[in-house]
Structure formats: structure tokens, C-alpha cells
Design an enzyme around this catalytic site. Structure first.
Site, PDB file in Angstrom:
ATOM      1  N   MET A   1       0.854  -1.188   0.000  1.00  0.00           N
ATOM      2  CA  MET A   1       0.000   0.000   0.000  1.00  0.00           C
ATOM      3  C   MET A   1       0.894   1.245   0.000  1.00  0.00           C
ATOM      4  O   MET A   1       0.448   2.328   0.404  1.00  0.00           O
ATOM      5  CB  MET A   1      -0.943  -0.021   1.204  1.00  0.00           C
ATOM      6  CG  MET A   1      -1.884  -1.219   1.160  1.00  0.00           C
ATOM      7  SD  MET A   1      -3.436  -0.959   2.022  1.00  0.00           S
ATOM      8  CE  MET A   1      -2.856  -0.739   3.671  1.00  0.00           C
TER       9      MET A   1
ATOM     10  N   GLY B   1      11.612  -2.744   5.060  1.00  0.00           N
ATOM     11  CA  GLY B   1      10.951  -4.052   5.075  1.00  0.00           C
ATOM     12  C   GLY B   1      10.409  -4.409   3.688  1.00  0.00           C
ATOM     13  O   GLY B   1      10.611  -5.520   3.196  1.00  0.00           O
ATOM     14  N   HIS B   2       9.744  -3.445   3.045  1.00  0.00           N
ATOM     15  CA  HIS B   2       9.230  -3.698   1.690  1.00  0.00           C
ATOM     16  C   HIS B   2      10.395  -3.953   0.717  1.00  0.00           C
ATOM     17  O   HIS B   2      10.306  -4.828  -0.137  1.00  0.00           O
ATOM     18  CB  HIS B   2       8.454  -2.480   1.163  1.00  0.00           C
ATOM     19  CG  HIS B   2       7.194  -2.171   1.909  1.00  0.00           C
ATOM     20  ND1 HIS B   2       7.058  -1.027   2.670  1.00  0.00           N
ATOM     21  CD2 HIS B   2       6.024  -2.842   2.003  1.00  0.00           C
ATOM     22  CE1 HIS B   2       5.833  -1.004   3.183  1.00  0.00           C
ATOM     23  NE2 HIS B   2       5.191  -2.091   2.810  1.00  0.00           N
TER      24      HIS B   2
ATOM     25  N   LYS C   1       5.034  -9.712   9.511  1.00  0.00           N
ATOM     26  CA  LYS C   1       4.472  -8.823  10.526  1.00  0.00           C
ATOM     27  C   LYS C   1       2.940  -8.952  10.504  1.00  0.00           C
ATOM     28  O   LYS C   1       2.291  -8.897  11.529  1.00  0.00           O
ATOM     29  CB  LYS C   1       4.886  -7.367  10.293  1.00  0.00           C
ATOM     30  CG  LYS C   1       4.376  -6.454  11.408  1.00  0.00           C
ATOM     31  CD  LYS C   1       4.935  -5.085  11.304  1.00  0.00           C
ATOM     32  CE  LYS C   1       4.238  -4.267  10.264  1.00  0.00           C
ATOM     33  NZ  LYS C   1       2.822  -3.959  10.599  1.00  0.00           N
TER      34      LYS C   1
ATOM     35  N   MET D   1       9.285  -2.623  11.510  1.00  0.00           N
ATOM     36  CA  MET D   1       9.123  -1.595  10.476  1.00  0.00           C
ATOM     37  C   MET D   1       7.685  -1.622   9.958  1.00  0.00           C
ATOM     38  O   MET D   1       7.113  -2.692   9.734  1.00  0.00           O
ATOM     39  CB  MET D   1      10.098  -1.839   9.342  1.00  0.00           C
ATOM     40  CG  MET D   1      11.513  -1.519   9.747  1.00  0.00           C
ATOM     41  SD  MET D   1      12.629  -1.596   8.355  1.00  0.00           S
ATOM     42  CE  MET D   1      14.177  -1.403   9.228  1.00  0.00           C
TER      43      MET D   1
ATOM     44  N   SER E   1       4.693   1.112   7.700  1.00  0.00           N
ATOM     45  CA  SER E   1       4.401   2.410   7.073  1.00  0.00           C
ATOM     46  C   SER E   1       3.767   3.366   8.070  1.00  0.00           C
ATOM     47  O   SER E   1       3.855   4.576   7.941  1.00  0.00           O
ATOM     48  CB  SER E   1       3.449   2.216   5.898  1.00  0.00           C
ATOM     49  OG  SER E   1       3.967   1.261   5.024  1.00  0.00           O
TER      50      SER E   1
HETATM   51  O1  PAF Z   1      -0.093  -5.760   3.597  1.00  0.00           O
HETATM   52  C1  PAF Z   1      -0.520  -4.829   2.873  1.00  0.00           C
HETATM   53  O2  PAF Z   1       0.160  -3.824   2.636  1.00  0.00           O
HETATM   54  C2  PAF Z   1      -1.911  -4.947   2.264  1.00  0.00           C
HETATM   55  O3  PAF Z   1      -2.796  -5.577   3.134  1.00  0.00           O
HETATM   56  C3  PAF Z   1      -1.902  -5.639   0.886  1.00  0.00           C
HETATM   57  C4  PAF Z   1      -1.468  -7.085   0.979  1.00  0.00           C
HETATM   58  C5  PAF Z   1      -0.999  -4.882  -0.071  1.00  0.00           C
HETATM   59  C6  PAF Z   1      -3.326  -5.622   0.312  1.00  0.00           C
HETATM   60  O4  PAF Z   1      -3.810  -4.327   0.162  1.00  0.00           O
END
Ligand code: PAF
Length: 280
Positions: free
Chosen positions: A30, A36-37, A149, A184, A186
Site C-alpha cells: 500500500m 521491510g518492503h 508482521k 518496520m 508504514s
Molecule cells: O499488507 C498490505 O500492505 C496490504 O494488506 C496488501 C497485501 C498490499 C493488500 O492491500
């Protein structure tokens, strides 16, 4: 790096790549990306020919409109981070592109959504199931990467992939932590300086609870101790702390002692909802 805003452009591009034999690793997000991402993107790059990241703040998974409004949106910076990490494709649709008409389909994940996040955020996992299945249909990945997480989210998505026979592999990835233990997220960027200083107590309490269970405390005793810990920090509003079976996510009673235990927590701190867990 290719950035697409529509489903058709994304599908056309990725179809061509797959026809030429390339494998796709997918990281749904999102946005408001953090290390982490990026670690998920790095793993996707290692294990596939092409890494694809989606950035979409999914309205159908927010049961609290205020939370949706306040969710950080930082597309430009996210794309810079993804470019630096070597991500090949970004899919960043608008809400109108994803939900021209709101879906009528409803997911029911049974027991998996009656506890913890499911209990406190009614409709949340339905929204996650809808958007993740739509994203899987757009991207058609070989592997999809999710952070642990969101332990319950991983369980729900695994169930969905199994029930609907999605032809892909779910890869759960470890939680990345700041030096002081804070997971971590957002949402961390919304913490005030004072709240940020207190936030590592969440990880401390998880470790304390784990140590007590390992020393022979019952789950009731360990739970009571954790609740008492937060009494010293009234800034936290504890939503739940569950000691659960890792596989079923059902609370552990006195009779069952699972192979793997998960301690999961959700708490508000300065108006920001934080979740974390440890598994042992
Ligand atoms: O974990 C997230 O950021 C959200 O739940 C996802 C998997 C992108 C779905 O909107």
C-alpha cells in the site's frame, strides 16, 4: 523501471514477458515503502526474472474511514526507492481503476477471521481477499511475497490461494526491525517523537511474554503479566494480546501446546494502530 497505472497496460506488458519465458515475483504493497518492503523486492529479484510491486491504498480493507484518510501516500518517493532497489515494474492504479464498480463478492475465512485482526477490524480480511485476488489476476505472478508482521494476513492469503487454486507460491518473509526492536511499518512515520520513543515496548512485551511461557508460565499468567506491563505505560491502548497456535491462530488453552506458538499484539499509541508478533 516501468510504471503502469492501468490494469490493461500492466497485463499487456507482463503477458509479453511471461510469453518469453520470464518468471514474475510480486510484492503487493500500500506504498509508504520502508526497508521491510525493499527486502521483499530484493528477495523477489533473487528468485525471479522480473520483480513487480503494486502500490495501492486499498479502501475496501479499511473499516475505519479516518485510518484510510490518514494512511501515508508517498508515490514519488516510493518509486525512487523501488528504482534504486532494481524493481522492474510498478503497478500503481487509482481506486477508480481497481473498483469501477464495488465488488459484490464476499470472502468468509471462517475461524481465521474471527480472532485478532478479524475480530477488531470487521470486513478487513474480506477487503484484503478481494484486492489480493484482483492483483493476482492482473499480475499472474509465479511467486508472491508477504511480510510476516501481518501474520494473520499471510494465513488468510494462503487459505485463499489454496481454496481458489491460484497457480502461484506464497513466500512469507521475516519482519524487519529498527535497531530498538520496533517492527518496520508504514504507520511508524505517523508516530510523534514521544510515541516513537515508547513504541519499542511492544517488542519488549512480546519477548517478555515469550520468556515467561518458556519458563513454564501458563498462557493465562503470561497474558495477565503482559497486560500489567502496559499499565505502566498508559499511552498505549492495548487492543489485544493473543497467545495463539501458529497454524490455526486459535488462542492456546491449557490443554493444547502447539508445535509453534505465535504471540500477536495490536495497540494504539498516540492514535496510531501498531501490530507485531513473534513466533517460537
Ligand atoms: O499488507 C498490505 O500492505 C496490504 O494488506 C496488501 C497485501 C498490499 C493488500 O492491500
Amino acid at each position: 523501471m516501468q510504471i503502469f497505472y492501468t490494469i490493461s497496460e500492466t497485463q499487456n506488458y507482463l503477458k509479453t514477458q511471461q510469453k518469453s519465458g520470464k518468471t514474475l515475483g510480486f510484492v503487493p504493497t500500500m506504498g509508504a515503502l520502508h526497508a521491510g518492503h525493499i527486502s521483499l523486492i530484493e528477495q523477489a529479484k533473487k528468485e525471479n526474472d522480473i520483480s513487480v510491486c503494486s502500490i495501492f491504498v486499498n479502501p475496501t480493507q479499511f473499516n475505519n474511514p479516518e485510518d484510510l484518510k490518514k494512511y501515508p501516500r508517498t508515490l514519488e518517493k516510493d518509486c525512487e526507492l523501488l528504482q534504486a532497489a532494481g524493481c522492474e515494474v510498478v503497478f500503481a492504479p487509482s481506486a477508480e481503476e481497481m473498483y469501477h464498480n464495488l465488488p459484490k463478492l464476499k470472502f468468509d475465512f471462517g475461524n481465521l477471521e474471527t480472532v485478532m485482526e478479524g475480530k477488531f477490524r470487521p470486513g478487513h480480511f474480506n477487503g484484503v481477499g478481494i484486492v489480493v485476488s484482483k492483483l493476482f489476476h492482473v499480475v499472474k505472478p509465479d511467486k508472491a511475497y508477504f511480510g510476516l508482521k501481518d501474520l494473520q494476513q499471510v494465513a488468510v492469503i494462503r487459505q485463499m490461494v489454496y481454496d481458489l487454486s491460484f497457480d502461484l507460491e506464497i513466500i512469507p518473509c521475516p519482519t524487519l526491525r529498527e535497531a530498538d526492536g520496533l517492527a518496520m511499518s508504514s504507520r511508524n512515520m505517523r508516530l510523534s517523537v514521544e510515541a516513537r520513543a515508547l513504541a519499542p515496548h511492544i517488542y519488549k512485551v512480546l519477548n517478555l511474554t515469550k520468556a515467561q511461557l518458556q519458563a513454564g508460565a501458563s498462557s493465562v499468567e503470561a497474558h495477565a503479566h503482559a497486560v500489567a506491563y502496559f499499565k505502566n505505560y498508559p499511552e498505549f491502548e492495548l487492543e489485544y494480546l493473543e497467545i495463539a497456535d501458529f497454524d490455526t491462530l486459535m488462542p492456546i488453552g491449557q490443554i493444547n501446546s502447539p508445535d509453534k506458538t505465535a504471540i500477536c499484539i495490536a495497540a494504539f499509541l498516540g492514535g496510531v494502530r501498531l501490530i507485531d508478533n513473534i513466533v517460537f
